[in-house]
Scaffold this active site. Structure first.
Site, PDB file in Angstrom:
ATOM      1  N   VAL A 136      -7.521  -2.772   5.094  1.00  0.00           N
ATOM      2  CA  VAL A 136      -6.940  -1.176   4.638  1.00  0.00           C
ATOM      3  C   VAL A 136      -6.115  -1.735   3.588  1.00  0.00           C
ATOM      4  O   VAL A 136      -5.176  -2.407   4.112  1.00  0.00           O
ATOM      5  CB  VAL A 136      -6.664  -0.862   5.882  1.00  0.00           C
ATOM      6  CG1 VAL A 136      -5.860   0.694   5.447  1.00  0.00           C
ATOM      7  CG2 VAL A 136      -7.527  -0.591   7.018  1.00  0.00           C
ATOM      8  N   PRO A 137      -6.307  -1.568   2.567  1.00  0.00           N
ATOM      9  CA  PRO A 137      -5.601  -2.159   1.198  1.00  0.00           C
ATOM     10  C   PRO A 137      -4.314  -1.459   0.765  1.00  0.00           C
ATOM     11  O   PRO A 137      -4.389  -1.036  -0.168  1.00  0.00           O
ATOM     12  CB  PRO A 137      -6.784  -2.223   0.057  1.00  0.00           C
ATOM     13  CG  PRO A 137      -7.481  -1.056   0.430  1.00  0.00           C
ATOM     14  CD  PRO A 137      -7.641  -0.956   1.837  1.00  0.00           C
ATOM     15  N   CYS A 138      -3.455  -1.647   1.550  1.00  0.00           N
ATOM     16  CA  CYS A 138      -2.211  -1.255   1.324  1.00  0.00           C
ATOM     17  C   CYS A 138      -1.645  -1.683   0.198  1.00  0.00           C
ATOM     18  O   CYS A 138      -0.681  -1.078  -0.503  1.00  0.00           O
ATOM     19  CB  CYS A 138      -1.071  -1.133   2.772  1.00  0.00           C
ATOM     20  SG  CYS A 138      -1.097  -2.761   3.362  1.00  0.00           S
ATOM     21  N   HIS A 139      -1.984  -2.911  -0.157  1.00  0.00           N
ATOM     22  CA  HIS A 139      -1.202  -3.492  -1.367  1.00  0.00           C
ATOM     23  C   HIS A 139      -1.639  -2.771  -2.708  1.00  0.00           C
ATOM     24  O   HIS A 139      -0.997  -3.120  -3.762  1.00  0.00           O
ATOM     25  CB  HIS A 139      -1.915  -5.087  -1.414  1.00  0.00           C
ATOM     26  CG  HIS A 139      -3.272  -5.328  -1.406  1.00  0.00           C
ATOM     27  ND1 HIS A 139      -4.318  -5.159  -0.263  1.00  0.00           N
ATOM     28  CD2 HIS A 139      -4.170  -5.502  -2.732  1.00  0.00           C
ATOM     29  CE1 HIS A 139      -5.464  -5.453  -0.892  1.00  0.00           C
ATOM     30  NE2 HIS A 139      -5.245  -5.524  -2.273  1.00  0.00           N
TER      31      HIS A 139
END
Length: 170
Positions: A136-139
């Protein structure tokens, strides 16, 4: 009551060792090893009594992570996650998975994407509580001025992940 059994796999990556935690086919946690104690506490709050079982190969999710770090930026798209957040957090985390690799959104863009443009702080809070980083690409969420802001794994890792994906930063 028997403890909930969770599989744990450590994966070496150029950004540091990642700990992948699964329950059946779903990833329930993913964190850098130096942040493991916090994840362990979060999993105990979520599941109650847990037992961790080493899974050296880690299954499909671990294979997908290895492919992602080897350059297949689409490898994580089909990884099943079980995040167990609030309804709002789940909306934010689903929106994060729609941000293409190599692309960044601001927190304001993410708030608009979940249908609540005034909820920038709430979106940032949900982003910070993402239990399955990288997948879950919060970056991929940055400040409105194009600069890096906040990442549970540390800004150097966020910078590395975005460079790995080919994102252009301010």
């Amino acid at each position: 009551m028997d403890p909930v059994r969770l599989s744990v796999t450590e994966i070496g990556t150029p950004a540091g060792t990642i700990v992948l935690v699964s329950r059946g086919p779903a990833v329930v946690g993913l964190v850098y090893k130096d942040r493991w104690k916090g994840m362990e506490a979060d999993l105990a709050r979520r599941f109650g009594k847990v037992s961790f079982e080493e899974s050296p190969k880690g299954g499909r999710a671990a294979d997908a992570l290895r492919r992602y770090f080897a350059g297949d930026l689409e490898a994580l798209a089909d990884v099943l996650v079980d995040t167990a957040g609030t309804a709002f957090q789940e909306r934010v985390w689903k929106a994060l998975r729609r941000i293409p690799a190599g692309t960044t959104w601001s927190y304001a863009q993410l708030a608009r994407a979940v249908g609540n443009p005034s909820a920038v702080r709430a979106v940032a809070g949900a982003n910070a509580r993402n239990p399955v980083s990288v997948v879950v690409p919060c970056h991929r969420v940055i400040a409105s001025d194009g600069k890096l802001a906040g990442y549970g794994g540390g800004l150097p890792r966020k910078r590395w992940l975005l460079a790995h994906e080919g994102a252009i930063l301010a």
